[in-house]
Scaffold this motif. Sequence first.
Motif, PDB file in Angstrom:
ATOM      1  N   LEU B  21      74.415  30.404  80.861  1.00  0.00           N
ATOM      2  CA  LEU B  21      73.988  31.327  79.782  1.00  0.00           C
ATOM      3  C   LEU B  21      72.902  30.927  79.124  1.00  0.00           C
ATOM      4  CD1 LEU B  21      77.629  32.690  78.457  1.00  0.00           C
ATOM      5  CD2 LEU B  21      75.960  33.913  79.989  1.00  0.00           C
ATOM      6  N   THR B  22      72.350  29.793  79.282  1.00  0.00           N
ATOM      7  CA  THR B  22      71.141  29.236  78.528  1.00  0.00           C
ATOM      8  C   THR B  22      69.909  29.636  79.272  1.00  0.00           C
ATOM      9  OG1 THR B  22      72.544  27.779  77.379  1.00  0.00           O
ATOM     10  CG2 THR B  22      70.173  27.431  77.487  1.00  0.00           C
ATOM     11  N   GLN B  23      68.824  30.119  78.448  1.00  0.00           N
ATOM     12  CA  GLN B  23      67.665  30.404  79.271  1.00  0.00           C
ATOM     13  C   GLN B  23      66.476  29.803  78.373  1.00  0.00           C
ATOM     14  OE1 GLN B  23      65.868  34.588  79.177  1.00  0.00           O
ATOM     15  NE2 GLN B  23      66.139  34.416  81.478  1.00  0.00           N
ATOM     16  N   THR B  24      65.553  29.226  79.155  1.00  0.00           N
ATOM     17  CA  THR B  24      64.340  28.265  78.677  1.00  0.00           C
ATOM     18  C   THR B  24      63.202  28.941  79.302  1.00  0.00           C
ATOM     19  OG1 THR B  24      65.815  26.260  78.853  1.00  0.00           O
ATOM     20  CG2 THR B  24      63.428  26.094  78.471  1.00  0.00           C
ATOM     21  N   ILE B  25      62.339  29.253  78.337  1.00  0.00           N
ATOM     22  CA  ILE B  25      61.013  29.899  78.547  1.00  0.00           C
ATOM     23  C   ILE B  25      60.028  28.730  78.388  1.00  0.00           C
ATOM     24  CG2 ILE B  25      59.345  31.789  78.166  1.00  0.00           C
ATOM     25  CD1 ILE B  25      61.730  33.190  76.717  1.00  0.00           C
ATOM     26  N   GLY B  31      53.706  23.572  81.066  1.00  0.00           N
ATOM     27  CA  GLY B  31      55.234  23.352  81.215  1.00  0.00           C
ATOM     28  C   GLY B  31      56.020  23.097  79.712  1.00  0.00           C
ATOM     29  N   GLU B  32      55.193  23.356  78.769  1.00  0.00           N
ATOM     30  CA  GLU B  32      55.702  23.241  77.278  1.00  0.00           C
ATOM     31  C   GLU B  32      56.857  24.261  77.193  1.00  0.00           C
ATOM     32  OE1 GLU B  32      54.418  24.216  72.666  1.00  0.00           O
ATOM     33  OE2 GLU B  32      53.075  24.757  74.394  1.00  0.00           O
ATOM     34  N   ILE B  33      57.957  23.929  76.652  1.00  0.00           N
ATOM     35  CA  ILE B  33      59.083  24.601  76.032  1.00  0.00           C
ATOM     36  C   ILE B  33      58.497  25.639  75.125  1.00  0.00           C
ATOM     37  CG2 ILE B  33      61.237  25.153  75.604  1.00  0.00           C
ATOM     38  CD1 ILE B  33      62.083  22.374  76.762  1.00  0.00           C
ATOM     39  N   LEU B  34      58.540  26.859  75.080  1.00  0.00           N
ATOM     40  CA  LEU B  34      58.319  27.921  74.068  1.00  0.00           C
ATOM     41  C   LEU B  34      59.510  28.359  73.501  1.00  0.00           C
ATOM     42  CD1 LEU B  34      55.647  29.842  76.473  1.00  0.00           C
ATOM     43  CD2 LEU B  34      55.080  28.235  74.979  1.00  0.00           C
ATOM     44  N   SER B  35      60.664  28.377  74.179  1.00  0.00           N
ATOM     45  CA  SER B  35      61.859  28.949  73.497  1.00  0.00           C
ATOM     46  C   SER B  35      62.963  28.689  74.493  1.00  0.00           C
ATOM     47  CB  SER B  35      61.582  30.523  73.468  1.00  0.00           C
ATOM     48  OG  SER B  35      62.813  31.349  73.598  1.00  0.00           O
ATOM     49  N   ARG B  36      64.031  28.339  73.669  1.00  0.00           N
ATOM     50  CA  ARG B  36      65.535  28.189  74.610  1.00  0.00           C
ATOM     51  C   ARG B  36      66.493  29.134  73.762  1.00  0.00           C
ATOM     52  NH1 ARG B  36      66.841  22.479  76.259  1.00  0.00           N
ATOM     53  NH2 ARG B  36      65.447  22.937  77.832  1.00  0.00           N
ATOM     54  N   SER B  37      67.032  30.012  74.523  1.00  0.00           N
ATOM     55  CA  SER B  37      68.120  30.905  73.919  1.00  0.00           C
ATOM     56  C   SER B  37      69.545  30.813  74.540  1.00  0.00           C
ATOM     57  CB  SER B  37      67.697  32.285  73.853  1.00  0.00           C
ATOM     58  OG  SER B  37      66.497  32.406  73.331  1.00  0.00           O
ATOM     59  N   ARG B  38      70.573  31.208  74.047  1.00  0.00           N
ATOM     60  CA  ARG B  38      71.796  31.210  74.744  1.00  0.00           C
ATOM     61  C   ARG B  38      72.266  32.620  74.528  1.00  0.00           C
ATOM     62  NH1 ARG B  38      75.399  27.859  76.775  1.00  0.00           N
ATOM     63  NH2 ARG B  38      77.687  28.869  76.658  1.00  0.00           N
ATOM     64  N   LEU B  39      72.808  33.228  75.495  1.00  0.00           N
ATOM     65  CA  LEU B  39      73.583  34.618  75.428  1.00  0.00           C
ATOM     66  C   LEU B  39      74.670  34.719  74.790  1.00  0.00           C
ATOM     67  CD1 LEU B  39      72.571  37.575  75.900  1.00  0.00           C
ATOM     68  CD2 LEU B  39      73.880  37.439  77.987  1.00  0.00           C
ATOM     69  N   GLU B  45      70.677  33.854  70.847  1.00  0.00           N
ATOM     70  CA  GLU B  45      70.644  33.173  69.878  1.00  0.00           C
ATOM     71  C   GLU B  45      69.836  31.938  70.285  1.00  0.00           C
ATOM     72  OE1 GLU B  45      74.624  32.369  68.345  1.00  0.00           O
ATOM     73  OE2 GLU B  45      74.720  34.264  67.554  1.00  0.00           O
ATOM     74  N   PRO B  46      68.963  31.545  69.262  1.00  0.00           N
ATOM     75  CA  PRO B  46      68.107  30.355  69.546  1.00  0.00           C
ATOM     76  C   PRO B  46      68.779  29.172  69.609  1.00  0.00           C
ATOM     77  CG  PRO B  46      67.789  31.249  67.336  1.00  0.00           C
ATOM     78  CD  PRO B  46      68.761  32.251  67.842  1.00  0.00           C
ATOM     79  N   ASP B 108      61.670  34.829  64.988  1.00  0.00           N
ATOM     80  CA  ASP B 108      62.716  34.096  65.858  1.00  0.00           C
ATOM     81  C   ASP B 108      62.494  34.522  67.262  1.00  0.00           C
ATOM     82  OD1 ASP B 108      64.818  33.141  67.111  1.00  0.00           O
ATOM     83  OD2 ASP B 108      65.983  33.363  64.847  1.00  0.00           O
ATOM     84  N   ARG B 109      62.271  33.439  67.969  1.00  0.00           N
ATOM     85  CA  ARG B 109      61.787  33.618  69.507  1.00  0.00           C
ATOM     86  C   ARG B 109      63.319  33.794  70.548  1.00  0.00           C
ATOM     87  NH1 ARG B 109      57.699  29.309  70.540  1.00  0.00           N
ATOM     88  NH2 ARG B 109      58.545  28.787  68.564  1.00  0.00           N
ATOM     89  N   ALA B 110      64.325  34.020  69.918  1.00  0.00           N
ATOM     90  CA  ALA B 110      65.445  34.163  70.766  1.00  0.00           C
ATOM     91  C   ALA B 110      65.211  35.333  71.764  1.00  0.00           C
ATOM     92  CB  ALA B 110      66.762  34.288  69.686  1.00  0.00           C
ATOM     93  N   MET B 111      65.388  35.198  72.997  1.00  0.00           N
ATOM     94  CA  MET B 111      65.109  36.243  74.150  1.00  0.00           C
ATOM     95  C   MET B 111      65.980  35.674  75.319  1.00  0.00           C
ATOM     96  SD  MET B 111      61.203  37.574  75.229  1.00  0.00           S
ATOM     97  CE  MET B 111      60.652  37.803  73.618  1.00  0.00           C
ATOM     98  N   TRP B 112      66.105  36.721  75.949  1.00  0.00           N
ATOM     99  CA  TRP B 112      67.161  36.435  77.326  1.00  0.00           C
ATOM    100  C   TRP B 112      66.925  37.568  78.115  1.00  0.00           C
ATOM    101  CZ3 TRP B 112      70.819  36.874  80.663  1.00  0.00           C
ATOM    102  CH2 TRP B 112      71.363  35.761  81.199  1.00  0.00           C
TER     103      TRP B 112
END
Lengths: 20, 248
Positions: B21-25, B31-39, B45-46, B108-112
Amino acid sequence: STTQEEVVTADGSRVLSIRI
Amino acid sequence: DEQHTVTAPDGTRTVFETSGLTQTIRDGGSGEILSRSRLTTSGAEPEAFFQSARAPQRLPRELKRLSDRILQAAISLFTTEAIRRNRDGTAIFAAPASEYIPGDAFNDRAMWVGAVSQRELDRLCPRNAEIQALAKSTAAEVRALGGYGTEQNFGNIVHRIIAHKIKSMKDPGLIAEVSYAAETGIGVHYSSGQSIRLDVLEPVRPSTVCVYDHKMGKAILRAVRAVDIITAIQKHYPGMRNYIMIEV
């Protein structure tokens, strides 16, 4: 197994999906 | 489990990696991580991720550009997920309200973006199977009767009959044929100009509104249109946790 698929969307973006 | 690389028409790449349920953008170039969210049941949620202390601070306008890029890539991925009909599951796009509104502040960059199971959809929108069945049976009835003329007219008749059947139920849990002003979300006369016309709504109090859009034949619900609809719904039903758009 791994699957790979490429789709072109209506806005011209390409989406390459790899599933493991 | 899944990795999706979205290449925008300008060549920029954005990578969505989903594990459970975790998504990394990530930025597809650096390759830099821009966002990481969990559904979660409350939406996306970030999650914390490591950021280099030496990474340059981004200016507000750079953040805005980056946010727009991630949002566009997310919508492209959502469209792709939504049209993969052979898969078990329903495409879902979760993002905070501010992400939908063009020109709004990027906070807030939480996105899934991904798929939810039918079981999860049944939990959130319990009438979804009923609405699907109603649409299917109504389309079959109209088809059998014939005499509807063009396919466009066929679609219109099916829409009207579905709405009539839902209104006849007199069930406060289902609302058919309403229009909300695009800018304010205020209810207006059905089908009036500049309004967002909605086929069927299922408000699941206290936290969810499910929106059903009937599509006939090859017509598809475009992601941009889905965002417009959900934006109007958010204005009409502020403070909900989930706004779910379902193409029937």
